[in-house]
Design a protein around this motif. Structure first.
Motif, PDB file in Angstrom:
ATOM      1  N   CYS A  86     -86.206  -8.575  -2.190  1.00 23.19           N
ATOM      2  CA  CYS A  86     -86.268  -9.634  -1.175  1.00 23.19           C
ATOM      3  C   CYS A  86     -87.712 -10.074  -0.996  1.00 23.19           C
ATOM      4  O   CYS A  86     -87.993 -11.266  -0.920  1.00 23.19           O
ATOM      5  N   ASN A 133     -80.084 -15.634  -2.528  1.00 20.91           N
ATOM      6  CA  ASN A 133     -79.404 -14.433  -3.016  1.00 20.91           C
ATOM      7  C   ASN A 133     -79.373 -14.393  -4.541  1.00 20.91           C
ATOM      8  O   ASN A 133     -79.483 -13.327  -5.138  1.00 20.91           O
ATOM      9  N   MET A 190     -78.861  -3.605   7.558  1.00 20.16           N
ATOM     10  CA  MET A 190     -78.320  -3.660   6.202  1.00 20.16           C
ATOM     11  C   MET A 190     -76.976  -2.962   6.131  1.00 20.16           C
ATOM     12  O   MET A 190     -76.052  -3.436   5.488  1.00 20.16           O
ATOM     13  N   LEU A 206     -89.462 -13.820  -1.483  1.00 18.38           N
ATOM     14  CA  LEU A 206     -89.993 -14.491  -0.293  1.00 18.38           C
ATOM     15  C   LEU A 206     -91.430 -14.956  -0.488  1.00 18.38           C
ATOM     16  O   LEU A 206     -92.069 -15.395   0.468  1.00 18.38           O
ATOM     17  N   SER A 207     -91.952 -14.866  -1.712  1.00 14.43           N
ATOM     18  CA  SER A 207     -93.282 -15.425  -1.940  1.00 14.43           C
ATOM     19  C   SER A 207     -93.198 -16.932  -1.757  1.00 14.43           C
ATOM     20  O   SER A 207     -92.135 -17.534  -1.896  1.00 14.43           O
ATOM     21  N   VAL A 266     -88.840  -0.110 -18.083  1.00 12.51           N
ATOM     22  CA  VAL A 266     -87.407  -0.267 -17.803  1.00 12.51           C
ATOM     23  C   VAL A 266     -86.781  -1.226 -18.816  1.00 12.51           C
ATOM     24  O   VAL A 266     -85.724  -0.940 -19.393  1.00 12.51           O
ATOM     25  N   ARG A 308     -91.991   7.597 -10.724  1.00  9.72           N
ATOM     26  CA  ARG A 308     -90.937   6.808 -10.081  1.00  9.72           C
ATOM     27  C   ARG A 308     -89.732   6.678 -11.023  1.00  9.72           C
ATOM     28  O   ARG A 308     -88.583   6.732 -10.601  1.00  9.72           O
ATOM     29  N   ARG A 346     -89.421 -15.384   6.706  1.00 15.85           N
ATOM     30  CA  ARG A 346     -89.754 -14.026   6.267  1.00 15.85           C
ATOM     31  C   ARG A 346     -89.572 -13.022   7.387  1.00 15.85           C
ATOM     32  O   ARG A 346     -89.036 -11.931   7.190  1.00 15.85           O
ATOM     33  N   ARG A 376     -93.958  -0.124 -14.696  1.00 15.79           N
ATOM     34  CA  ARG A 376     -92.594   0.351 -14.537  1.00 15.79           C
ATOM     35  C   ARG A 376     -91.590  -0.633 -15.146  1.00 15.79           C
ATOM     36  O   ARG A 376     -90.706  -0.257 -15.913  1.00 15.79           O
ATOM     37  N   GLU A 377     -91.749  -1.916 -14.825  1.00 10.95           N
ATOM     38  CA  GLU A 377     -90.763  -2.893 -15.308  1.00 10.95           C
ATOM     39  C   GLU A 377     -90.825  -3.064 -16.822  1.00 10.95           C
ATOM     40  O   GLU A 377     -89.798  -3.255 -17.466  1.00 10.95           O
ATOM     41  N   ASN A 381     -75.659 -11.284   4.581  1.00 11.40           N
ATOM     42  CA  ASN A 381     -77.103 -11.135   4.819  1.00 11.40           C
ATOM     43  C   ASN A 381     -77.695 -12.455   5.281  1.00 11.40           C
ATOM     44  O   ASN A 381     -78.508 -12.504   6.189  1.00 11.40           O
ATOM     45  N   LEU A 409     -83.409  -6.668   7.255  1.00 10.77           N
ATOM     46  CA  LEU A 409     -83.512  -5.639   6.214  1.00 10.77           C
ATOM     47  C   LEU A 409     -83.739  -4.253   6.794  1.00 10.77           C
ATOM     48  O   LEU A 409     -84.010  -3.310   6.056  1.00 10.77           O
ATOM     49  N   HIS A 440     -83.003  -1.973 -11.166  1.00 10.16           N
ATOM     50  CA  HIS A 440     -82.457  -1.272  -9.997  1.00 10.16           C
ATOM     51  C   HIS A 440     -80.934  -1.150 -10.060  1.00 10.16           C
ATOM     52  O   HIS A 440     -80.370  -0.190  -9.556  1.00 10.16           O
ATOM     53  N   TYR A 459     -84.548   7.133 -15.113  1.00 13.69           N
ATOM     54  CA  TYR A 459     -84.822   6.532 -16.420  1.00 13.69           C
ATOM     55  C   TYR A 459     -85.477   7.535 -17.368  1.00 13.69           C
ATOM     56  O   TYR A 459     -85.280   7.484 -18.568  1.00 13.69           O
ATOM     57  N   GLN A 517     -90.080 -10.009  -3.086  1.00 20.33           N
ATOM     58  CA  GLN A 517     -90.474 -10.841  -4.230  1.00 20.33           C
ATOM     59  C   GLN A 517     -89.963 -12.271  -4.056  1.00 20.33           C
ATOM     60  O   GLN A 517     -90.657 -13.229  -4.321  1.00 20.33           O
ATOM     61  N   LEU A 556     -76.340   2.864  -0.216  1.00 17.65           N
ATOM     62  CA  LEU A 556     -76.940   1.532  -0.356  1.00 17.65           C
ATOM     63  C   LEU A 556     -78.368   1.637  -0.911  1.00 17.65           C
ATOM     64  O   LEU A 556     -79.141   2.472  -0.458  1.00 17.65           O
ATOM     65  N   PRO A 557     -78.735   0.755  -1.839  1.00 14.39           N
ATOM     66  CA  PRO A 557     -80.089   0.796  -2.415  1.00 14.39           C
ATOM     67  C   PRO A 557     -81.078   0.048  -1.513  1.00 14.39           C
ATOM     68  O   PRO A 557     -81.624  -0.982  -1.890  1.00 14.39           O
ATOM     69  N   ILE A 558     -81.287   0.581  -0.319  1.00 14.40           N
ATOM     70  CA  ILE A 558     -82.022  -0.181   0.703  1.00 14.40           C
ATOM     71  C   ILE A 558     -83.456  -0.511   0.266  1.00 14.40           C
ATOM     72  O   ILE A 558     -83.875  -1.669   0.327  1.00 14.40           O
ATOM     73  N   ALA A 592     -85.417  -5.675 -12.513  1.00 12.47           N
ATOM     74  CA  ALA A 592     -86.227  -4.477 -12.293  1.00 12.47           C
ATOM     75  C   ALA A 592     -85.499  -3.208 -12.717  1.00 12.47           C
ATOM     76  O   ALA A 592     -86.069  -2.122 -12.651  1.00 12.47           O
ATOM     77  N   ASP A 651     -84.867  -0.568  -2.720  1.00  9.97           N
ATOM     78  CA  ASP A 651     -84.927  -1.449  -3.891  1.00  9.97           C
ATOM     79  C   ASP A 651     -84.592  -2.885  -3.520  1.00  9.97           C
ATOM     80  O   ASP A 651     -85.210  -3.837  -3.987  1.00  9.97           O
ATOM     81  N   TRP A 652     -83.573  -3.045  -2.698  1.00  8.82           N
ATOM     82  CA  TRP A 652     -83.181  -4.393  -2.292  1.00  8.82           C
ATOM     83  C   TRP A 652     -84.301  -5.059  -1.485  1.00  8.82           C
ATOM     84  O   TRP A 652     -84.619  -6.232  -1.680  1.00  8.82           O
ATOM     85  N   ARG A 653     -84.921  -4.287  -0.603  1.00 16.15           N
ATOM     86  CA  ARG A 653     -86.038  -4.833   0.179  1.00 16.15           C
ATOM     87  C   ARG A 653     -87.154  -5.316  -0.717  1.00 16.15           C
ATOM     88  O   ARG A 653     -87.727  -6.379  -0.509  1.00 16.15           O
ATOM     89  N   GLU A 654     -87.469  -4.509  -1.733  1.00  7.37           N
ATOM     90  CA  GLU A 654     -88.549  -4.876  -2.653  1.00  7.37           C
ATOM     91  C   GLU A 654     -88.231  -6.220  -3.314  1.00  7.37           C
ATOM     92  O   GLU A 654     -89.094  -7.088  -3.434  1.00  7.37           O
TER      93      GLU A 654
END
Lengths: 498, 498
Positions: free
Chosen positions: A150, A367, B159, A154-155, B25, B62, B147, B21-22, B366, B154, A379, B68, A152, A141-143, A377, A145-148
């Motif tokens: 999320c 989602n 997860m 949640l701003s 990518v 990274r 949040r 990074r982005e 989730n 998370l 990911h 990449y 974003q 699982l990309p834990i 990104a 990356d997914w958190r990052e």
């Protein structure tokens, strides 16, 4: 006030202050501390719970802010009845007349619970050898990356964007990412009005069935084939036609002319994983044109390919908008998220969108936005690469072991997917094997369910390798081979060959 | 390598390292930097982007980790072709034969896009006076609490739990919270096997329609009533019966005996917000028993009640399992999340679950888990309290202003909901008013759509107050009243009264 209220939950990752707060919230909402009642002093509660006084003070202050407690100068904290306002407190009346429940059986227009599905234990992770299909190894699982992503989403600005009701729209950012990042990987180019976000690929099939099929619509499905598709189409049409499949997938020449729709899995046929060759793809599209056929392409697991170049999607060859393309992120990101998409003619997508609006309006906006960030990104691309490396190793290992351990079994030579479709010895009852295997901690899927006919062959089974850790594969397969040998020997003893 | 690749996105809240990074990518995935190509040195790129060298070093490192880039000792960083493997790069073929697109019109079994819906601008937040119904004032969103719950969901352990395919199950924690925290507020007590999580209340209605209704099923609906329910039921049944509504809601005595189902909004009738009195509720349940009727209760906005004690749900009086209860968190937490639930007899829920499995398996895991935390922590209770305070102030203000500004208009005296249902002067065309009002930055909903009959009265409109900031209410209503006066004067001039 009874002391038992004031015990912290036994196990919790939350901070002590949060634990104290939640303990009090439960007690208030569940009515254990009545409206207006005083709470113990901070010092007393701190002592009782063995936490610092400051922890209790902070928890109390937060509860005052949230309206659970009132703070009275010099006399302490009290339950605020206000938080319970708007609650109905009546317990169910017990002096009710004798119940006259409705006869539900007579009311059901259909009985979806009677449909046959693939059965697999939900707690497959507890088994040592889960050759389960369609679930992901938690280690992959990309834990982070997914958190990052999320975070974003949640701003404040983003939340204000996605909290709203989109009625029938989708997140334009997600549509953009699917158009420009996901579909081009498959050779598919689409405009935003040709894309609909769905609750997984299955939801796309359900929408298409509801929208396009009537009881007399002739729908061709691969046989063996994807049981969920068969179930969905069978709820709307009485004319499902099983179509023959060989080692190259669907036998296109045999599709009867009266078919109005064909459901096909060209990238990796479900369940054999065979890839439909280019010649058959072209023949299918030509047939679609001449017989006014619509092809529903489920491009699942397109991203798994261990040998040679990837084959583009059938949709990439479709110049007549006769292919409706269905994909999802369930086989890469997480099946639990239910994120899929449908690509087709704008006329079709417009009605599919209206149908989706009627069903559920739109897939959850939070989602949609988080997945958009995940794609944007890069990911997802790096996840596909990691999965591909992991699956290649498992696929090679499984292939080698199956030839060694089950030399009498056969499986088509394919080069993708996340499972092997195995034909066991002809006398094998794979359902009995699955039951026996489960007792030995091994989960396999009996293959009977994939066939449309009632007298389906019983000796097929499917071994998934996306969920089993690589080091468990060999001991699992050795144990399984032992069970098959044992069953064959017993069958041989019961029914000696002449 | 072209320089334009190396500009950072203009506006972004992300860290410089993430932005670098982005940018890279995107350039790699979009094929702007070819496979194997070298990247500029860290020093050079840092100079070009005006960021520190260390920022670039960390971004490069990274990207190496993610696959990449490849790092080669002493010669720098290179694009890793591996990340592009599995991608189909062919652009759409242009020398295709002339397209022979299918005739979709002929294929549609139904035309959901032809159904009439409430129309409201998606960008309502940009209007100064959005009297929009069913959207939330962004200032009232529980951002910090949500949040916190997302963070909980998370954790690695959580997860791993929710990433999986639940097939047809729901998150037991969410079911538990709905059973013990949400439903008891409404006087409803249910076992886990009597609860199904849905994609909002509308999805519950769609499942019930698909499961229980046939073309000849007689379904009673309130008139005026909720257009989405009418649309959903009309897709399965040809026998929708509009039922009369007065200032107390549904006129129960007039329900014809041949009705098999009745859709009702007892807490606050949609759209008038009238609350069905206890005597009518008891009469409805008694009628259900004697005429073998099933009542579908949409308990939306049950939590809004500004005067007196809350009325329990109709379901709380149901001793015969004849009420199917539908609720959601769309009016409190966020409509975009699409979280709803259905409560009914276990026999019914079992089939509804199988139907949902066929449609989309299950709502996203989730979100189920995050909402469970939100409920469990008591955040929903404190949110309901905050909303209730905010809405009470708006409701009082609107009520006062409407009597003052539109003395010739009338609205039923009600004490809940998040909208006012206004009967304008008899000559008023509320659709024309809505168009005119929009030009003045005011959004209102014309009421015609709520009526089942073709010759519906044209002078009704709905004013929502959940989305408009309180300080905008007075200027908005004054401007609207001015427009109505102007229209009446113009109509009077065209058609002078005798």
């Amino acid at each position: 006030m009874r002391d038992y209220l004031f015990r912290l939950p036994d196990s919790s990752g939350a901070s002590l202050q949060t634990q104290v707060r939640e303990m009090l919230v439960s007690a208030i909402l569940d009515g254990h501390i009545p409206d207006g009642a005083p709470l113990p002093s901070c010092r007393r509660l701190a002592h009782q719970l063995s936490v610092s006084r400051n922890t209790v003070v902070l928890a109390y202050e937060r509860l005052v802010e949230e309206g659970y407690l009132l703070s009275k100068e010099r006399s302490g904290y009290f339950v605020n009845g206000d938080i319970l306002a708007g609650r109905v407190r009546a317990a169910p009346s017990k002096d009710a007349p004798a119940a006259m429940p409705p006869d539900w059986d007579r009311r059901f227009a259909s009985r979806p619970s009677a449909l046959k599905h693939v059965r697999k234990p939900l707690d497959w992770e507890r088994y040592p050898y889960p050759f389960v299909y369609g679930q992901l190894d938690p280690a992959l699982l990309p834990i982070a990356d997914w958190r990052e992503c999320c975070r974003q989403a949640l701003s404040v600005l983003e939340m204000r964007g996605w909290a709203r009701d989109l009625i029938d729209h989708d997140d334009p950012l997600l549509v953009q990412e699917i158009r420009t990042r996901v579909l081009p990987r498959r050779g598919v180019w689409a405009e935003p009005d040709q894309i609909l976000i769905t609750m997984g690929a299955q939801h796309a099939l359900y929408i298409l069935a509801s929208l396009l099929m009537r009881r007399d619509t002739v729908v061709g499905i691969e046989n063996p084939g994807y049981p969920d598709a068969r179930n969905i189409f069978s709820t709307v049409s009485d004319h499902l036609l099983p179509l023959r499949v060989d080692h190259q997938g669907l036998v296109v020449d045999e599709i009867p002319e009266r078919c109005r729709y064909v459901f096909v899995t060209p990238s990796h046929h479900c369940p054999t994983t065979a890839t439909l060759p280019l010649a058959r793809r072209e023949a299918l599209l030509s047939r679609a044109r001449t017989t006014d056929l619509i092809v529903i392409e489920d491009d699942y697991e397109a991203e798994t390919n261990y040998v040679g170049e990837p084959t583009p999607a059938l949709k990439s060859l479709d110049t007549d908008q006769r292919v409706v393309y269905v994909g999802s992120l369930s086989k890469t990101l997480a099946p639990g998220l239910r994120v899929g998409y449908m690509v087709g003619a704008a006329d079709l997508i417009r009605e599919a969108r209206a149908m989706r609006r009627l069903m559920l309006r739109h897939p959850p906006t939070n989602n949609q936005r988080t997945v958009a960030h995940f794609l944007s990104a890069g990911h997802h691309d790096s996840l596909v690469r990691r999965l591909s490396h992991a699956y290649t190793a498992r696929w090679q290992l499984m292939g080698r072991l199956l030839s060694e351990l089950l030399p009498n079994a056969s499986q088509p030579s394919t080069f993708g997917g996340t499972s092997f479709w195995v034909a066991g010895p002809e006398t094998l009852d794979a359902s009995a094997l699955a039951t026996l295997a489960e007792q030995h901690g091994i989960i396999i899927e009996p293959g009977e369910i994939y066939f449309a006919q009632h007298n389906a062959p019983k000796n097929y089974f499917r071994l998934g390798f996306s969920s089993i850790p690589v080091e468990r594969i060999e001991p699992g397969l050795r144990a399984l081979a032992g069970l098959i040998d044992g069953m064959s020997a017993a069958a041989g003893a019961d029914h000696p060959r002449h």
